[in-house]
Design a protein around this motif. Structure first.
Motif, PDB file in Angstrom:
ATOM      1  N   THR A   8       0.687  -0.836  -0.463  1.00 55.10           N
ATOM      2  CA  THR A   8       0.133   0.645  -0.104  1.00 55.10           C
ATOM      3  C   THR A   8       0.626   1.347   0.166  1.00 55.10           C
ATOM      4  O   THR A   8       0.718   2.303  -0.915  1.00 55.10           O
ATOM      5  CB  THR A   8      -1.225  -0.407   1.585  1.00 55.10           C
ATOM      6  N   VAL A   9       1.939   0.886   0.127  1.00 58.22           N
ATOM      7  CA  VAL A   9       3.049   1.590   0.620  1.00 58.22           C
ATOM      8  C   VAL A   9       4.034   2.434  -0.622  1.00 58.22           C
ATOM      9  O   VAL A   9       3.399   4.131  -1.313  1.00 58.22           O
ATOM     10  CB  VAL A   9       4.152   2.271   2.159  1.00 58.22           C
ATOM     11  N   SER A  10       3.798   1.505  -1.512  1.00 55.33           N
ATOM     12  CA  SER A  10       4.602   1.595  -2.804  1.00 55.33           C
ATOM     13  C   SER A  10       3.730   2.279  -3.386  1.00 55.33           C
ATOM     14  O   SER A  10       3.910   3.080  -4.624  1.00 55.33           O
ATOM     15  CB  SER A  10       5.290   0.251  -3.329  1.00 55.33           C
ATOM     16  N   LEU A  11       2.112   1.589  -3.685  1.00 59.35           N
ATOM     17  CA  LEU A  11       1.601   2.200  -4.533  1.00 59.35           C
ATOM     18  C   LEU A  11       1.109   3.348  -3.942  1.00 59.35           C
ATOM     19  O   LEU A  11       0.971   4.103  -4.775  1.00 59.35           O
ATOM     20  CB  LEU A  11       0.192   1.114  -4.726  1.00 59.35           C
ATOM     21  N   LEU A  12       0.964   4.084  -2.689  1.00 62.13           N
ATOM     22  CA  LEU A  12       0.330   5.238  -2.408  1.00 62.13           C
ATOM     23  C   LEU A  12       1.662   6.108  -2.966  1.00 62.13           C
ATOM     24  O   LEU A  12       1.320   7.386  -3.211  1.00 62.13           O
ATOM     25  CB  LEU A  12       0.346   6.089  -1.043  1.00 62.13           C
ATOM     26  N   LEU A  13       3.197   5.576  -2.847  1.00 59.03           N
ATOM     27  CA  LEU A  13       4.202   6.753  -3.528  1.00 59.03           C
ATOM     28  C   LEU A  13       3.863   7.085  -5.359  1.00 59.03           C
ATOM     29  O   LEU A  13       4.580   7.724  -5.453  1.00 59.03           O
ATOM     30  CB  LEU A  13       5.278   6.150  -2.920  1.00 59.03           C
ATOM     31  N   LEU A  14       2.827   5.976  -5.733  1.00 57.69           N
ATOM     32  CA  LEU A  14       2.983   6.320  -7.377  1.00 57.69           C
ATOM     33  C   LEU A  14       1.956   7.279  -7.433  1.00 57.69           C
ATOM     34  O   LEU A  14       2.143   7.964  -7.967  1.00 57.69           O
ATOM     35  CB  LEU A  14       2.523   4.902  -7.930  1.00 57.69           C
ATOM     36  N   VAL A  15       0.891   7.282  -6.580  1.00 57.42           N
ATOM     37  CA  VAL A  15      -0.526   8.031  -6.174  1.00 57.42           C
ATOM     38  C   VAL A  15       0.237   9.528  -5.859  1.00 57.42           C
ATOM     39  O   VAL A  15       0.240  10.053  -6.590  1.00 57.42           O
ATOM     40  CB  VAL A  15      -1.405   8.050  -5.175  1.00 57.42           C
ATOM     41  N   THR A  16       0.658   9.858  -5.058  1.00 58.27           N
ATOM     42  CA  THR A  16       1.826  10.735  -4.713  1.00 58.27           C
ATOM     43  C   THR A  16       2.484  11.548  -5.979  1.00 58.27           C
ATOM     44  O   THR A  16       2.636  12.928  -6.032  1.00 58.27           O
ATOM     45  CB  THR A  16       2.385  10.615  -3.526  1.00 58.27           C
TER      46      THR A  16
END
Length: 255
Positions: A47-55
């Motif tokens: 989830t953290v990795s995906l949130l970085l992509l969203v950011t």
């Protein structure tokens, strides 16, 4: 630059991070999912990795890559759900196939690791210019020849996609059928892939000759056109990542 690489130009916090910090993130995020193989923990890391992509506003760009891996993920789920060694608890049946809870949980763990791996690499590849990454590595002592190999790898797929599009358009203008059902597409694929590969090899050769003419193999101290870029908070983020990795290792030992 964006047409010849997977890099997506955006003005975001993730884009402005040190490329070396992103490489450290890849190592730490992937390592943590194997050091502590708890499904909930792995989902949090993913989830953290995906949130970085969203950011970084590149989340949509990673979806096709994840989509390609769905065949692998589905095969893992089916195989693990049916024949994993620890299978005991029947979860459901589809015809003569019996799926077990233990196998499906293990398959979910593996699939989540795959998504995390793709997402972590996406953070680097989609938000970092290849030339900036290679330059940072060379500044840290990496051989320029190895740096050139890295740069070529980043550019290989986009270049082949671009070449494939040009050759497909050229062949279509000559009457070749390139669209239709699966059989038609497969029939057109083999005549197209040959020129694509040959063209890529020829481009690589021409590029190698060009950089040699510019003194690429010259020995001696090298200088850089651009001044070394200063990255904010790199040290703090690197220490945080290393701390998380150590904490994960200690957690696995103590728990």
């Amino acid at each position: 630059m964006s047409s010849m690489t997977l890099y997506v130009k955006r003005d975001s916090i993730i884009h402005n991070l040190d490329p070396l910090t992103k490489i450290l993130f890849i190592f730490v995020s992937i390592a943590m999912t194997y050091i502590y193989p708890n499904l909930t923990f792995v989902i949090i890391v993913t989830t953290v990795s995906l949130l970085l992509l969203v950011t970084g506003r590149v989340f949509i760009k990673i979806l096709p890559i994840i989509g390609i891996s769905l065949v692998l993920i589905l095969s893992i789920i089916v195989i693990q759900g049916l024949v994993h060694p620890s299978n005991e608890t029947v979860l459901f049946k589809i015809g003569i196939a019996t799926f077990y809870k233990e196998g499906l949980l293990n398959a979910t763990l593996v699939a989540t690791r795959v998504v995390n791996m793709i997402s972590a690499f996406g953070v680097l590849i989609l938000t970092t210019r290849p030339d900036e990454l290679v330059e940072r590595l060379i500044q840290k002592g990496l051989s320029p020849k190895i740096g050139y190999v890295f740069l070529s790898i980043f550019q290989l797929l986009p270049e082949m996609q671009s070449t494939m599009g040009k050759i497909t358009d050229a062949q279509r203008s000559r009457g070749m059928e390139t669209e239709g059902n699966l059989f038609v597409r497969m029939k057109a694929f083999f005549p197209l892939i040959g020129p694509v590969v040959l063209n890529s090899l020829n481009d690589t050769k021409e590029r190698a000759i060009a950089i040699e003419m510019r003194g690429f193999s010259t020995k001696g101290k090298r200088t850089f056109i651009k001044e070394p870029k200063s990255y904010k908070y790199s040290t703090i983020i690197n220490l945080l990542l290393i701390t998380l990795l150590i904490a994960t290792i200690l957690g696995r030992i103590l728990l």
